[in-house]
Design a protein around this motif. Structure first.
Motif, PDB file in Angstrom:
ATOM      1  N   LEU A 187      66.309  77.224  81.354  1.00 48.20           N
ATOM      2  CA  LEU A 187      66.887  77.848  80.143  1.00 48.20           C
ATOM      3  C   LEU A 187      68.467  77.542  80.086  1.00 48.20           C
ATOM      4  O   LEU A 187      69.112  77.362  79.035  1.00 48.20           O
ATOM      5  CB  LEU A 187      66.420  79.430  80.261  1.00 48.20           C
ATOM      6  CG  LEU A 187      67.051  80.018  78.879  1.00 48.20           C
ATOM      7  CD1 LEU A 187      66.319  79.306  77.698  1.00 48.20           C
ATOM      8  CD2 LEU A 187      66.812  81.478  78.829  1.00 48.20           C
ATOM      9  N   ILE A 195      59.313  74.626  79.779  1.00 48.08           N
ATOM     10  CA  ILE A 195      58.937  76.289  79.851  1.00 48.08           C
ATOM     11  C   ILE A 195      57.371  76.745  79.452  1.00 48.08           C
ATOM     12  O   ILE A 195      56.839  77.418  80.072  1.00 48.08           O
ATOM     13  CB  ILE A 195      60.130  77.078  79.157  1.00 48.08           C
ATOM     14  CG1 ILE A 195      61.305  76.929  79.787  1.00 48.08           C
ATOM     15  CG2 ILE A 195      59.568  78.624  79.139  1.00 48.08           C
ATOM     16  CD1 ILE A 195      62.576  77.611  79.092  1.00 48.08           C
ATOM     17  N   ALA A 235      62.200  83.052  77.494  1.00 50.75           N
ATOM     18  CA  ALA A 235      62.901  81.858  77.646  1.00 50.75           C
ATOM     19  C   ALA A 235      62.138  80.661  76.573  1.00 50.75           C
ATOM     20  O   ALA A 235      63.224  79.810  75.977  1.00 50.75           O
ATOM     21  CB  ALA A 235      62.846  81.276  79.193  1.00 50.75           C
ATOM     22  N   ALA A 283      61.961  79.065  85.133  1.00 50.45           N
ATOM     23  CA  ALA A 283      62.154  79.202  83.615  1.00 50.45           C
ATOM     24  C   ALA A 283      63.635  79.485  83.286  1.00 50.45           C
ATOM     25  O   ALA A 283      64.029  78.940  82.349  1.00 50.45           O
ATOM     26  CB  ALA A 283      61.208  80.399  83.325  1.00 50.45           C
ATOM     27  N   VAL A 284      64.237  80.197  84.206  1.00 55.04           N
ATOM     28  CA  VAL A 284      65.534  80.546  83.795  1.00 55.04           C
ATOM     29  C   VAL A 284      66.448  79.529  84.156  1.00 55.04           C
ATOM     30  O   VAL A 284      67.518  79.116  83.441  1.00 55.04           O
ATOM     31  CB  VAL A 284      65.972  81.976  84.556  1.00 55.04           C
ATOM     32  CG1 VAL A 284      65.176  83.318  84.196  1.00 55.04           C
ATOM     33  CG2 VAL A 284      65.829  81.916  86.076  1.00 55.04           C
ATOM     34  N   PRO A 289      69.791  83.548  80.666  1.00 50.64           N
ATOM     35  CA  PRO A 289      68.923  83.326  82.122  1.00 50.64           C
ATOM     36  C   PRO A 289      68.988  84.455  83.121  1.00 50.64           C
ATOM     37  O   PRO A 289      67.870  84.932  83.701  1.00 50.64           O
ATOM     38  CB  PRO A 289      69.172  82.046  82.507  1.00 50.64           C
ATOM     39  CG  PRO A 289      69.769  81.181  81.102  1.00 50.64           C
ATOM     40  CD  PRO A 289      70.566  82.361  80.519  1.00 50.64           C
ATOM     41  N   LEU A 295      67.454  87.745  82.288  1.00 52.51           N
ATOM     42  CA  LEU A 295      66.128  87.639  82.009  1.00 52.51           C
ATOM     43  C   LEU A 295      65.538  87.778  83.457  1.00 52.51           C
ATOM     44  O   LEU A 295      64.473  88.403  83.530  1.00 52.51           O
ATOM     45  CB  LEU A 295      65.675  86.290  81.291  1.00 52.51           C
ATOM     46  CG  LEU A 295      65.901  86.222  79.741  1.00 52.51           C
ATOM     47  CD1 LEU A 295      65.564  85.099  79.124  1.00 52.51           C
ATOM     48  CD2 LEU A 295      64.951  87.408  79.070  1.00 52.51           C
ATOM     49  N   THR A 305      59.364  82.562  87.313  1.00 49.33           N
ATOM     50  CA  THR A 305      60.697  83.080  86.719  1.00 49.33           C
ATOM     51  C   THR A 305      61.744  82.192  87.081  1.00 49.33           C
ATOM     52  O   THR A 305      62.831  82.257  86.042  1.00 49.33           O
ATOM     53  CB  THR A 305      60.673  84.577  87.180  1.00 49.33           C
ATOM     54  OG1 THR A 305      59.643  85.263  86.578  1.00 49.33           O
ATOM     55  CG2 THR A 305      62.095  85.209  86.910  1.00 49.33           C
ATOM     56  N   ARG A 346      69.465  74.650  78.150  1.00 45.87           N
ATOM     57  CA  ARG A 346      68.831  74.250  76.795  1.00 45.87           C
ATOM     58  C   ARG A 346      69.919  73.728  75.772  1.00 45.87           C
ATOM     59  O   ARG A 346      69.206  73.268  74.882  1.00 45.87           O
ATOM     60  CB  ARG A 346      68.250  75.954  76.295  1.00 45.87           C
ATOM     61  CG  ARG A 346      69.576  76.797  75.957  1.00 45.87           C
ATOM     62  CD  ARG A 346      68.994  78.344  75.916  1.00 45.87           C
ATOM     63  NE  ARG A 346      70.223  79.057  75.614  1.00 45.87           N
ATOM     64  CZ  ARG A 346      70.975  79.785  76.539  1.00 45.87           C
ATOM     65  NH1 ARG A 346      70.706  79.440  77.967  1.00 45.87           N
ATOM     66  NH2 ARG A 346      72.000  80.581  75.972  1.00 45.87           N
TER      67      ARG A 346
END
Length: 212
Positions: A51, A65, A86, A47-48, A10, A13, A44, A54
């Motif tokens: 993640l 996501i 992601a 999402a990270v 993450p 990314l 962003t 996960r």
């Protein structure tokens, strides 16, 4: 070590996303509107962050996501690169850590969501069909790779924890609770015990001598 494994990807990314957009866009002299910048950076960061969990909640991470990708209606595609990657990584975690049926169901939902977004963005049926085929191929390949990894993982459970191989013909069936059965013990003793021998008694020996 587990903490580093969860958050290394993450973090990478996020760095790549900020470098590509808005960093590279601003270096080229293009303007980035403030609402787009705020939405893109928020997507962003969210999402990270999702993640990163996960491995514990793969299904929830993949679906969350995917919902964030709806921001593509107000920001350019290059602003969602990290979120797209992601989503694929989260689906891979679903395929590795959840049953195959769950992975297929999540992949179907992601494909349908991608098709719905393409209906809102594109006007050409060719573009919509191409987006649907590309999403299907990507998600199907991700699920296949994840299931292959799950099958080859040393943590995978064996077909049966009590399997000891084929039982020879005629041998007694092993007990279920790990203790010997009285019937089996008696039968085994009759078969394996040597015949007992006792010397003749004096009375029997004299009777035999008299007959001779």
């Amino acid at each position: 070590m587990e903490y580093v494994r969860n958050w290394l990807l993450p973090a990478l990314l996020a760095v790549v996303q900020v470098s590509v957009w808005p960093g590279l866009t601003l270096l080229r002299g293009a303007a980035v509107e403030a609402p787009q910048l705020a939405v893109g950076l928020a997507v962003t960061a969210s999402a990270v962050a999702v993640l990163g969990v996960r491995r514990r909640f793969p299904v929830a991470a993949a679906l969350t996501i995917e919902g964030m990708l709806a921001a593509g209606l107000v920001v350019p595609d290059e602003a969602l690169l990290a979120a797209m990657v992601a989503g694929v990584v989260a689906l891979y975690s679903v395929a590795v850590r959840r049953p195959a049926g769950t992975a297929v169901l999540v992949a179907t939902v992601l494909t349908g969501s991608a098709v719905l977004r393409s209906l809102l963005v594109y006007d050409s049926p060719v573009d919509i069909g191409g987006e649907a085929l590309a999403s299907f191929a990507l998600f199907a390949g991700t699920v296949g790779a994840g299931r292959s990894r799950a099958a080859g993982s040393p943590d995978a459970a064996p077909p049966s924890a009590n399997w000891r191989g084929p039982r020879p013909y005629g041998s007694p069936r092993p007990p279920r609770n790990g203790t010997a059965s009285p019937v089996n013990c008696t039968t085994s003793a009759r078969i394996t015990s040597p015949p007992s021998w006792s010397p003749r008694t004096p009375h029997a020996a004299s009777a035999t001598a008299g007959r001779n």
